[in-house]
Design an enzyme around this catalytic site. Structure first.
Site, PDB file in Angstrom:
ATOM      1  N   LYS A  23      37.391  25.529 -58.072  1.00 21.03           N
ATOM      2  CA  LYS A  23      36.067  24.910 -58.244  1.00 21.03           C
ATOM      3  C   LYS A  23      35.373  25.475 -59.478  1.00 21.03           C
ATOM      4  O   LYS A  23      35.669  26.583 -59.930  1.00 21.03           O
ATOM      5  CB  LYS A  23      35.187  25.121 -57.007  1.00 21.03           C
ATOM      6  CG  LYS A  23      34.857  26.589 -56.663  1.00 21.03           C
ATOM      7  CD  LYS A  23      33.635  27.157 -57.359  1.00 21.03           C
ATOM      8  CE  LYS A  23      33.494  28.646 -57.128  1.00 21.03           C
ATOM      9  NZ  LYS A  23      32.646  29.322 -58.088  1.00 21.03           N
ATOM     10  N   ASP A 150      32.625  30.872 -50.693  1.00 28.20           N
ATOM     11  CA  ASP A 150      33.214  29.687 -51.318  1.00 28.20           C
ATOM     12  C   ASP A 150      34.280  29.024 -50.455  1.00 28.20           C
ATOM     13  O   ASP A 150      34.847  28.002 -50.857  1.00 28.20           O
ATOM     14  CB  ASP A 150      33.847  30.070 -52.666  1.00 28.20           C
ATOM     15  CG  ASP A 150      32.802  30.512 -53.675  1.00 28.20           C
ATOM     16  OD1 ASP A 150      31.655  30.041 -53.590  1.00 28.20           O
ATOM     17  OD2 ASP A 150      33.137  31.337 -54.550  1.00 28.20           O
TER      18      ASP A 150
END
Ligand code: C5P
Length: 312
Positions: A23, A150
């Site tokens: 990401k 995350d």
């Protein structure tokens, strides 16, 4: 969350392979340090096409083997987030199955692209399938949020707004394809260290904490205005990271001079992310970035892509 119903056929699936993306944060707005030792965030996660592949096989205990660039620097014991993920799942569902995990890493190690969290997300999904557990996406999300900020996003992918520690997610409809060039700087940069520098700069009045995501970014994402997204990229950890590693500022400037739609540090760094308008521009910029002395590796990626999913 005890297993209920019929006893699952042990290791019904002989082998599960899960692919999970890296990401970048299109916005990473950081609030003041909280009593829990974490900073509240306002962030927009965006999954990009750099993947780790995790293969899970039935075994007695829980183990992991990692391959790929930088894999030899990672822990292969309880210090590994994927091992902890498998252990947490086993404990939560009260089963005593084991797993031998093998990870092929493409996501840069300690790069600010959530590679460790991605592997933990892949481990949750792969073990839930391998062990035939009756899990819902929300169950894995909750377990993921206990492992790291995350991890939940790595399960869902796409583009999503994150609040709290980044674990409370709302998927966003984002139109258009985003072409990224990712320049990996030498040597990783520890996330806690960058947050601590943020706190020092806050105390010195050099940064202003706040979690509001710029409206320009939200509007540009909603309309598929890639140039608008590029102009609105923001990362509150960029200045603290540059103050620790000034060469990161020079890498970002090098890309900006090459004419990009946007440039920013990815997460807590040290990967620098550049948004460009097409695959051709990405190829040109990648070639230019390779010549910078502080850059040891350059990758191209597109986003958004889906989160962790089984592959055959
Ligand atoms: O949750 P994760 O393992 O990614 O966080 C690593 C460290 O980064 C935390 O221990 C904390 O020091 C810092 N952090 C923070 N605020 C956040 C996320 C991480 O201070 N929202």
């Amino acid at each position: 969350m005890e297993q209920t119903g019929t006893q699952p056929t042990l290791h019904m699936l002989g082998r599960v392979k899960v692919r999970v993306p890296a990401k970048v944060n299109l916005a990473l707005k950081v609030g003041p340090l909280g009593d829990d030792g974490y900073h509240p965030l306002g962030t927009v996660f965006h999954a990009v096409s750099l993947y780790d592949d995790l293969e899970a096989l039935p075994a007695e205990g829980i183990s992991i083997e990692l391959r790929g660039e930088g894999a030899d620097t990672l822990p292969q014991d309880q210090g590994n987030l994927a091992v902890r993920a498998a252990g947490l799942l086993r404990e939560t569902y009260g089963v005593d199955h084991g797993v031998a995990m093998s990870v092929m890493k493409t996501i840069p190690v300690a790069g600010g692209m959530a590679g460790g969290s991605a592997d933990a997300a892949a481990a949750l999904l792969a073990c839930a399938m391998l062990w035939d557990l009756d899990t819902q996406p929300d169950d894995l999300h909750e377990l993921g949020s206990r492992l790291g900020s995350d991890v939940p996003f790595a399960l869902v992918g796409g583009t999503a707004r994150g609040t709290g520690r980044g674990t409370e997610l709302v998927p966003m409809i984002s139109r258009g394809a985003y072409h990224w060039v990712l320049a990996m700087a030498r040597d990783g940069l520890g996330t806690p260290l960058v947050y601590r520098r943020f706190d020092e700069m806050h105390a010195a009045g050099e940064v202003e904490p706040g979690t509001e995501i710029p409206r320009e970014l939200m509007n540009a994402l909603a309309t598929g205005d890639v140039a608008g997204v590029g102009a609105a990229l923001v990362n509150d950890l960029e200045r603290p990271a540059i103050s620790l590693r000034p060469e990161l500022g020079r890498v970002l400037d090098h890309g900006r001079r090459a004419g990009v739609l946007g440039a920013m540090l990815s997460g807590s760094g040290p990967t620098c992310a550049f948004l460009v308008g097409s695959e051709e521009q990405a190829m040109d910029l990648a070639a230019q970035m390779k010549t910078h002395p502080a850059v040891w590796s350059v990758r191209r990626a597109v986003g958004p892509v889906p989160g962790a999913r089984p592959v055959s």
